[in-house]
Write an enzyme that holds these catalytic residues in place. Structure first.
Site, PDB file in Angstrom:
ATOM      1  N   LYS A  23     149.420  46.800  75.343  1.00 57.21           N
ATOM      2  CA  LYS A  23     150.795  47.152  75.436  1.00 57.21           C
ATOM      3  C   LYS A  23     151.744  46.763  74.421  1.00 57.21           C
ATOM      4  CE  LYS A  23     151.776  45.856  79.699  1.00 57.21           C
ATOM      5  NZ  LYS A  23     150.457  45.150  80.196  1.00 57.21           N
ATOM      6  N   ARG A  98     156.707  47.133  87.294  1.00 55.47           N
ATOM      7  CA  ARG A  98     155.350  46.639  87.412  1.00 55.47           C
ATOM      8  C   ARG A  98     155.183  46.623  88.993  1.00 55.47           C
ATOM      9  NH1 ARG A  98     154.776  42.884  82.858  1.00 55.47           N
ATOM     10  NH2 ARG A  98     153.022  41.872  82.766  1.00 55.47           N
ATOM     11  N   ARG A 137     143.519  34.780  72.990  1.00 55.43           N
ATOM     12  CA  ARG A 137     144.487  34.930  72.360  1.00 55.43           C
ATOM     13  C   ARG A 137     145.463  33.621  71.896  1.00 55.43           C
ATOM     14  NH1 ARG A 137     148.780  39.301  75.062  1.00 55.43           N
ATOM     15  NH2 ARG A 137     149.032  37.728  76.473  1.00 55.43           N
ATOM     16  N   ARG A 170     149.203  30.529  75.455  1.00 52.63           N
ATOM     17  CA  ARG A 170     150.173  30.772  76.641  1.00 52.63           C
ATOM     18  C   ARG A 170     149.487  30.192  77.713  1.00 52.63           C
ATOM     19  NH1 ARG A 170     152.149  37.046  76.295  1.00 52.63           N
ATOM     20  NH2 ARG A 170     151.915  36.682  78.662  1.00 52.63           N
ATOM     21  N   ARG A 181     146.296  37.309  87.362  1.00 48.15           N
ATOM     22  CA  ARG A 181     147.135  38.351  86.802  1.00 48.15           C
ATOM     23  C   ARG A 181     146.686  39.709  87.073  1.00 48.15           C
ATOM     24  NH1 ARG A 181     148.194  36.594  80.908  1.00 48.15           N
ATOM     25  NH2 ARG A 181     149.656  38.349  80.726  1.00 48.15           N
TER      26      ARG A 181
HETATM   27  P1  AMP Z   1     153.764  40.117  79.886  1.00 46.78           P
HETATM   28  O1  AMP Z   1     154.304  39.479  78.624  1.00 46.78           O
HETATM   29  O2  AMP Z   1     154.293  41.415  80.099  1.00 46.78           O
HETATM   30  O3  AMP Z   1     152.377  40.092  80.234  1.00 46.78           O
HETATM   31  O4  AMP Z   1     154.499  39.335  81.180  1.00 46.78           O
HETATM   32  C1  AMP Z   1     154.337  38.052  81.273  1.00 46.78           C
HETATM   33  C2  AMP Z   1     154.797  37.649  82.852  1.00 46.78           C
HETATM   34  O5  AMP Z   1     156.350  37.756  83.036  1.00 46.78           O
HETATM   35  C3  AMP Z   1     154.098  38.522  83.949  1.00 46.78           C
HETATM   36  O6  AMP Z   1     152.744  37.822  84.132  1.00 46.78           O
HETATM   37  C4  AMP Z   1     154.950  38.351  85.161  1.00 46.78           C
HETATM   38  O7  AMP Z   1     155.038  36.795  85.646  1.00 46.78           O
HETATM   39  C5  AMP Z   1     156.401  38.335  84.221  1.00 46.78           C
HETATM   40  N1  AMP Z   1     156.713  39.620  84.268  1.00 46.78           N
HETATM   41  C6  AMP Z   1     157.076  40.471  83.159  1.00 46.78           C
HETATM   42  N2  AMP Z   1     157.394  41.726  83.597  1.00 46.78           N
HETATM   43  C7  AMP Z   1     157.592  41.793  84.690  1.00 46.78           C
HETATM   44  C8  AMP Z   1     158.228  42.516  85.741  1.00 46.78           C
HETATM   45  N3  AMP Z   1     158.167  43.954  85.266  1.00 46.78           N
HETATM   46  N4  AMP Z   1     158.149  42.211  86.892  1.00 46.78           N
HETATM   47  C9  AMP Z   1     157.753  40.896  87.431  1.00 46.78           C
HETATM   48  N5  AMP Z   1     157.569  39.971  86.643  1.00 46.78           N
HETATM   49  C10 AMP Z   1     157.260  40.282  85.336  1.00 46.78           C
END
Ligand code: AMP
Length: 229
Positions: A23, A98, A137, A170, A181
Site C-alpha cells: 500500500k 481499518r 523490511r 520496525r 497484525r
Molecule cells: P501501518 O504503517 O499502516 O502498517 O500502521 C502501523 C500501525 O499503526 C498498525 O499496525 C496499527 O497499530 C496502527 N494504525 C495505522 N492505521 C490505523 C487505523 N486506521 N486504525 C487503527 N490503528 C491504525
C-alpha cells in the site's frame, strides 16, 4: 495522468489491503501521479511518537503490540487532517479505514464535507508473501527510505544510501508481531471490504508481484472507474 487528463479535477482514493501488500509503495506512486496528499494513519501515529503528546504515547503502546489504535482516536485525527487546505483537490488514504466502525465514521465525515470518493483499491497478497516481505523490511530512521534484506538491499549493508544512517527494523515488523497484525487484519479489517462491496467503487488488484506491474494495473483501473462514475 490518466484521470486528470480526462478533465477530472479531484482524485479521492482509499487503498486497502493487509500490512505488507504494498500500500505504501503504491500510495507514493499515485500521490505523485495525481499531485494529491498521502494520508497514512500509520505515519500520522509514527509522527506523533516523535513529540511528547499523551496521544502519541498511547498510540505507540497499541502499535508495538501489533494492535489497532482505538477507533475514536484514529477517526478524530483523520477528521482533523481533512480540515487542512492541501486536500481540496483530493487525497489518498493508506491504512484507513481499518475497521467497519472507521468506514462508517469516514462516511459521516465525508458527508458532512459534501465530498465523494472516486475509488477504493484493495491490494491483495497472501499471508506467506506478507511475512517474507515484512520480516525482511528495514527502514531509515532519518529519511524513511525503505529497504529489504533480500529484494532491495542498500549499497552498503544496513546503511541508508541517502544519508548514511544505520537502518532499523520496525518493532512491529518482527515475525511474531507480523502474525498478530495479520490476525487483526483478517478479523477487523476484512469486514471493511464487505462494507464497501456494493459501493461501486471497490476494485481488487493483485499486490503480490512486482510493484511496477501493480501500479500499471491500478492506473488502468482508476481510468476505468473515472469513465464509469
Ligand atoms: P501501518 O504503517 O499502516 O502498517 O500502521 C502501523 C500501525 O499503526 C498498525 O499496525 C496499527 O497499530 C496502527 N494504525 C495505522 N492505521 C490505523 C487505523 N486506521 N486504525 C487503527 N490503528 C491504525
Amino acid at each position: 495522468m490518466v484521470a486528470f487528463s480526462q478533465g477530472v479535477k479531484t482524485m479521492r482514493i482509499i487503498i486497502l489491503g493487509p500490512p505488507g501488500a504494498g500500500k505504501g509503495t503504491e500510495a507514493n506512486l499515485l500521490t505523485k501521479a495525481f499531485g494529491i496528499p498521502h494520508i497514512s494513519t500509520g505515519d500520522i501515529f509514527r509522527n506523533l511518537f516523535k513529540g511528547d503528546s499523551e496521544i502519541g504515547k498511547r498510540a505507540k503502546e497499541y502499535i508495538n503490540r501489533g494492535e489497532l489504535v482505538p477507533d475514536g482516536i484514529t477517526n478524530e485525527l483523520v477528521a482533523k487532517r481533512l480540515d487542512e487546505d492541501d486536500v481540496k483537490n483530493g487525497f489518498l488514504f493508506d491504512g484507513y479505514p481499518r475497521t467497519k466502525a472507521q468506514a462508517e465514521a469516514l462516511d459521516q465525515i465525508l458527508l458532512a464535507k459534501n465530498i465523494k470518493l472516486n475509488a477504493i483499491i484493495n491490494l491483495k497478497a497472501s499471508d506467506e508473501t506478507i511475512i517474507t516481505r515484512l520480516a525482511g523490511r528495514r527502514v531509515c530512521p532519518i529519511c524513511g527510505a525503505i529497504y529489504h534484506i533480500k529484494t532491495k538491499r542498500s549499497k552498503q549493508s544496513n546503511i541508508c544510501d541517502n544519508d548514511g544512517a544505520t537502518l532499523v527494523q520496525r518493532l512491529d515488523d518482527h515475525e511474531d508481531t507480523i502474525k498478530k497484525r495479520l490476525t487483526v487484519y483478517h478479523t477487523q479489517t476484512e469486514p471493511v471490504l464487505r462494507y464497501y462491496e456494493h459501493s461501486g467503487l471497490l476494485v481488487h488488484i493483485d499486490g503480490s508481484g512486482d510493484f511496477q506491474k501493480t501500479h500499471l494495473d491500478v492506473m488502468k483501473v482508476l481510468g476505468d472507474q473515472i469513465d464509469k462514475n
